[in-house]
Write a protein that holds these residues in place. Sequence first.
Motif, short mmCIF file in Angstrom:
data_model
loop_
_atom_site.label_atom_id
_atom_site.label_comp_id
_atom_site.label_asym_id
_atom_site.label_seq_id
_atom_site.Cartn_x
_atom_site.Cartn_y
_atom_site.Cartn_z
N ASP A 1 -27.32 46.87 30.40
CA ASP A 1 -26.42 47.16 32.17
C ASP A 1 -25.93 46.27 31.94
N ASP A 2 -24.31 47.05 32.33
CA ASP A 2 -23.45 46.35 32.45
C ASP A 2 -23.22 45.73 33.70
N THR A 3 -23.44 44.80 33.73
CA THR A 3 -24.02 43.30 34.62
C THR A 3 -22.90 42.22 34.48
N TYR A 4 -22.63 41.58 35.04
CA TYR A 4 -21.63 40.21 34.97
C TYR A 4 -22.28 39.51 34.55
N ILE A 5 -24.22 39.17 34.03
CA ILE A 5 -24.69 38.44 33.73
C ILE A 5 -24.58 38.94 32.24
N ASN A 6 -25.39 40.22 31.75
CA ASN A 6 -24.49 40.73 30.35
C ASN A 6 -23.62 40.60 29.85
N GLN A 7 -22.18 40.97 30.50
CA GLN A 7 -20.79 40.45 30.41
C GLN A 7 -20.59 39.38 29.73
N LYS B 1 -23.13 37.53 28.27
CA LYS B 1 -23.92 37.31 26.64
C LYS B 1 -23.26 37.56 25.83
N CYS B 2 -22.53 38.97 26.28
CA CYS B 2 -21.92 39.98 24.84
C CYS B 2 -20.77 38.57 24.62
N LYS B 3 -20.15 38.09 25.49
CA LYS B 3 -19.16 37.42 25.31
C LYS B 3 -19.53 35.54 24.91
N LYS B 4 -20.47 35.67 25.24
CA LYS B 4 -21.18 33.85 24.44
C LYS B 4 -21.63 34.44 22.90
N VAL B 5 -21.99 35.90 22.57
CA VAL B 5 -22.52 35.93 21.34
C VAL B 5 -21.71 35.91 20.68
N LEU B 6 -19.69 36.87 21.28
CA LEU B 6 -18.88 36.74 20.36
C LEU B 6 -18.59 35.78 19.85
N ARG B 7 -18.18 34.21 20.81
CA ARG B 7 -17.61 32.95 20.42
C ARG B 7 -18.93 32.46 19.41
N SER B 8 -20.11 32.80 19.63
CA SER B 8 -21.06 32.24 18.63
C SER B 8 -20.69 32.57 17.61
N LEU B 9 -19.53 34.00 16.62
CA LEU B 9 -20.02 34.65 15.84
C LEU B 9 -18.11 34.43 15.58
N GLU B 10 -17.95 33.78 16.90
CA GLU B 10 -16.31 33.25 16.18
C GLU B 10 -16.21 31.75 15.71
N LYS B 11 -17.70 30.76 16.10
CA LYS B 11 -17.72 29.97 15.06
C LYS B 11 -18.22 29.64 13.61
N ARG B 12 -19.25 30.80 13.85
CA ARG B 12 -20.02 30.97 12.90
C ARG B 12 -18.93 31.13 11.33
N ILE B 13 -17.60 31.62 11.88
CA ILE B 13 -16.92 32.33 11.20
C ILE B 13 -15.96 31.52 11.07
N GLY B 14 -15.57 30.91 11.42
CA GLY B 14 -14.23 29.22 11.42
C GLY B 14 -15.26 28.99 10.28
N LYS B 15 -16.22 28.50 10.53
CA LYS B 15 -17.21 26.94 9.97
C LYS B 15 -16.46 28.09 8.63
N LEU B 16 -16.96 29.34 7.98
CA LEU B 16 -17.47 29.59 7.24
C LEU B 16 -16.27 29.62 6.31
N LYS B 17 -15.04 29.28 7.00
CA LYS B 17 -13.87 29.98 6.51
C LYS B 17 -12.53 28.43 6.29
N LYS B 18 -13.15 27.51 6.41
CA LYS B 18 -12.52 26.24 6.50
C LYS B 18 -12.63 25.23 4.66
#
Length: 227
Positions: A202-208, A210-227
């Motif tokens: 559902d498009d709620t503030y809390i779920n939005q 959650k989506c931003k959090k999982v995107l930030r987590s993915l950005e950190k993972r990819i950032g570590k791989l590229k170092k």
Amino acid sequence: MNRIVNDPHSRTVEHMIPQVSVSIHRTNGEGDFHACKKCNSEKSRVDEILGVICRMVGDNTDGSFDAINNFHKALSRKDSRFKQAFQSVSHSQRGTSITLPLTAKELYRYGTWLGKGVYFIQRGELLPENLIVWVELIGHEEVIFIKEQYRRQHGSDAFDDLSQNNRIKNVNKESFLITSDDARVMFVCLNRVVMFHIKIIDDTYINQKKCKKVLRSLEKRIGKLKK
């Protein structure tokens, strides 16, 4: 959509599990649905990168050779993404690894495309505006770990067993589309190499958040791989 040649909104055929991700040829008649040329073209670039690289390290030997040939063709035309992937190759006791030359946002957007497409296939309707797509990438090393754990517990290959399940769509026993009956939870596995874990929420503030959090987590993972 229309059928005007070269028009950005002309109708094209979409294979949800992309053609480049499997080792057999599928016709347009075997596609999942129609999409506008503009949207399909945007997705096709990520299809190519994911498909070629995943097939290179996948279990299908014939597909691996074909993908390696396509990889070298991309290098010969000086494709910057494939050059980046080539430079990331490393070797260890567990085998050869290669970093996907894609940003976290590109992967998340790709997962969103997959989620909307699978929802449409399953439900026969476009994703309603009150729902959003949550995406988690399960990388190659994680997939290897899952396979190893499964083999210890069951004595067989997880994907071989999965391919015997008639309720689960697979293409050439290489790529898999696993979804709940209501299409709210799904896994899209490409070449037994990577998986997209997708939830329609559902498009709620809390779920939005959650989506931003999982995107930030993915950005950190990819950032570590590229170092």
